[in-house]
Write a protein that holds these residues in place. Structure first.
Motif, short mmCIF file in Angstrom:
data_model
loop_
_atom_site.label_atom_id
_atom_site.label_comp_id
_atom_site.label_asym_id
_atom_site.label_seq_id
_atom_site.Cartn_x
_atom_site.Cartn_y
_atom_site.Cartn_z
N UNK A 39 -5.53 15.98 15.48
CA UNK A 39 -6.72 16.83 15.30
C UNK A 39 -8.26 15.91 15.11
N UNK A 40 -7.90 14.65 14.45
CA UNK A 40 -8.72 13.80 14.29
C UNK A 40 -9.34 13.31 15.88
N UNK A 41 -8.36 13.18 16.75
CA UNK A 41 -8.52 12.66 18.09
C UNK A 41 -9.69 14.15 18.76
N UNK A 42 -9.21 15.00 18.59
CA UNK A 42 -9.71 16.04 19.11
C UNK A 42 -11.11 16.44 18.71
N UNK A 43 -11.37 16.15 17.19
CA UNK A 43 -12.85 16.15 16.72
C UNK A 43 -13.50 14.97 17.60
N UNK A 44 -13.12 13.85 17.70
CA UNK A 44 -13.91 13.08 18.21
C UNK A 44 -14.26 13.12 19.90
N UNK A 45 -13.25 13.74 20.46
CA UNK A 45 -13.46 14.03 21.88
C UNK A 45 -14.53 15.39 22.15
N UNK A 46 -14.47 16.24 20.73
CA UNK A 46 -15.32 17.29 20.95
C UNK A 46 -16.82 16.79 20.76
N UNK A 88 -3.83 9.81 8.04
CA UNK A 88 -4.03 10.59 9.07
C UNK A 88 -5.44 10.56 9.78
N UNK A 89 -6.28 9.76 8.97
CA UNK A 89 -7.88 9.68 9.54
C UNK A 89 -8.19 8.50 9.76
N UNK A 90 -7.42 7.24 9.12
CA UNK A 90 -7.96 6.03 9.49
C UNK A 90 -6.69 5.12 10.18
N UNK A 91 -7.06 4.38 11.19
CA UNK A 91 -6.02 3.85 12.01
C UNK A 91 -5.27 2.87 11.20
N UNK A 92 -4.22 2.40 11.48
CA UNK A 92 -3.43 1.25 11.11
C UNK A 92 -3.85 0.00 11.17
N UNK A 113 1.80 14.16 10.25
CA UNK A 113 0.95 12.91 10.17
C UNK A 113 0.38 13.05 11.76
N UNK A 114 1.38 13.10 12.65
CA UNK A 114 0.79 12.86 14.13
C UNK A 114 -0.15 14.20 14.34
N UNK A 115 0.08 15.33 13.91
CA UNK A 115 -0.90 16.51 14.18
C UNK A 115 -2.00 16.30 13.58
N UNK A 116 -2.16 15.48 12.33
CA UNK A 116 -3.63 15.44 11.73
C UNK A 116 -4.28 14.36 12.66
N UNK A 117 -3.67 13.41 13.12
CA UNK A 117 -4.11 12.27 13.80
C UNK A 117 -4.69 13.23 15.25
N UNK A 153 0.96 -1.26 -0.04
CA UNK A 153 -0.04 0.03 0.18
C UNK A 153 0.64 1.11 -0.02
N UNK A 154 0.73 2.16 -0.93
CA UNK A 154 1.32 3.56 -1.07
C UNK A 154 0.03 4.61 -0.98
N UNK A 155 0.12 5.54 0.04
CA UNK A 155 -0.91 6.35 0.22
C UNK A 155 -0.66 7.62 0.73
N UNK A 156 -1.38 8.61 0.43
CA UNK A 156 -1.15 10.07 0.86
C UNK A 156 -1.82 10.38 2.25
N UNK A 157 -1.33 11.27 3.25
CA UNK A 157 -1.72 11.43 4.59
C UNK A 157 -3.20 11.55 4.72
#
Length: 256
Positions: A145-152, A31-35, A139-143, A23-27
């Motif tokens: 932000x995703x976690x912050x959105x879920x917490x919000x 950054x939005x889907x877990x490994x 990438x870590x910052x995007x993740x 798999x080769x992918x962009x962030x």
């Protein structure tokens, strides 16, 4: 894209085995889907196109922007030869930049894969670890932000539930400021606190004070009123109604 005229490309040679899925992918995906979720999709969807479509959908469902790139390669082991590489359209012509000091011949992909260190004839070939660290930080910052959105969203849902519970509690307290006089199951007259309503199995009223007055001893008119319940503005007014009914019972008994 927006790159330098002579970008530095980091290359690496990795072994493959029949049955591998690469798999080769962009962030936009990573950054939005877990490994774990990515691995589950790659291991469960049979076709490469189906797996790629599923990963793009998962990424968009998790709030990723529309620039999600996914490339999947399955190694079947049927041949050891490298498939011929071809380019079409604008990709078939070498890149040209105005003001470039030295012209570079386009690098053939098979040569790049087999001899990554000898493919380019750049004089200043060096590795900058800061770029890789910077990408990892992005990438870590995007993740995050995703976690912050879920917490919000979780906090918002919790606040909504708390507001509903608070509204129910306030409404119940309001019902307990009301009183009425009615008959009990054993046939006596009592003062009830609350309103004459039930929410499913939950009653919004209860006996606040009982009495020895029997409903059957009341005159016919007052008996029907008590059975239909008599509303009172407050507890004092309910006591006045109870005293009046007691007087009627005593007067009726004296008359008999």
């Amino acid at each position: 894209g927006d790159v330098d005229a002579a970008p530095e490309i980091d290359t690496k040679i990795l072994d493959t085995r029949p049955g591998d899925r690469w798999l080769l992918c962009s962030d936009g995906l990573s950054s939005y889907v877990s490994d774990e979720k990515v691995a589950a999709v790659l291991g469960s969807v049979r076709t490469t196109q189906g797996a790629a479509d599923r990963l793009v959908k998962e990424s968009l469902d998790h709030g990723a922007p529309d620039n999600v790139t996914v490339l999947i390669l399955d190694i079947d082991g049927s041949s050891n030869e490298i498939a011929p590489i071809g380019f079409v359209g604008s990709a078939a012509a070498p890149l040209a930049f105005d003001g470039a000091e030295n012209e570079r011949r386009p690098i053939r992909l098979p040569t790049l894969l087999l001899h990554p260190l000898k493919a380019g004839q750049q004089e200043d070939t060096h590795f900058e670890p800061e770029r890789e660290e910077f990408l990892e930080q992005l990438i870590e910052e995007d993740r995050k932000r995703a976690r912050r959105r879920r917490v919000t969203w979780l906090i918002a849902a919790a606040l909504m539930v708390a507001a509903i519970i608070g509204a129910i509690a306030i409404a119940y307290q309001w019902t307990q400021t009301h009183y009425y006089v009615g008959a009990t199951e054993d046939g006596t007259v009592a003062i009830y606190q609350g309103v004459q309503q039930n929410i499913g199995p939950i009653s919004l009223s209860h006996v606040a004070q009982g009495s020895e007055i029997m409903v059957s001893d009341l005159p016919a008119l007052e008996r029907r009123r008590v059975e239909a319940t008599i509303s009172a503005d407050n507890l004092r007014a309910a006591h006045d109604i109870l005293d009046r009914l007691m007087l009627l019972v005593e007067t009726g008994s004296s008359g008999s």
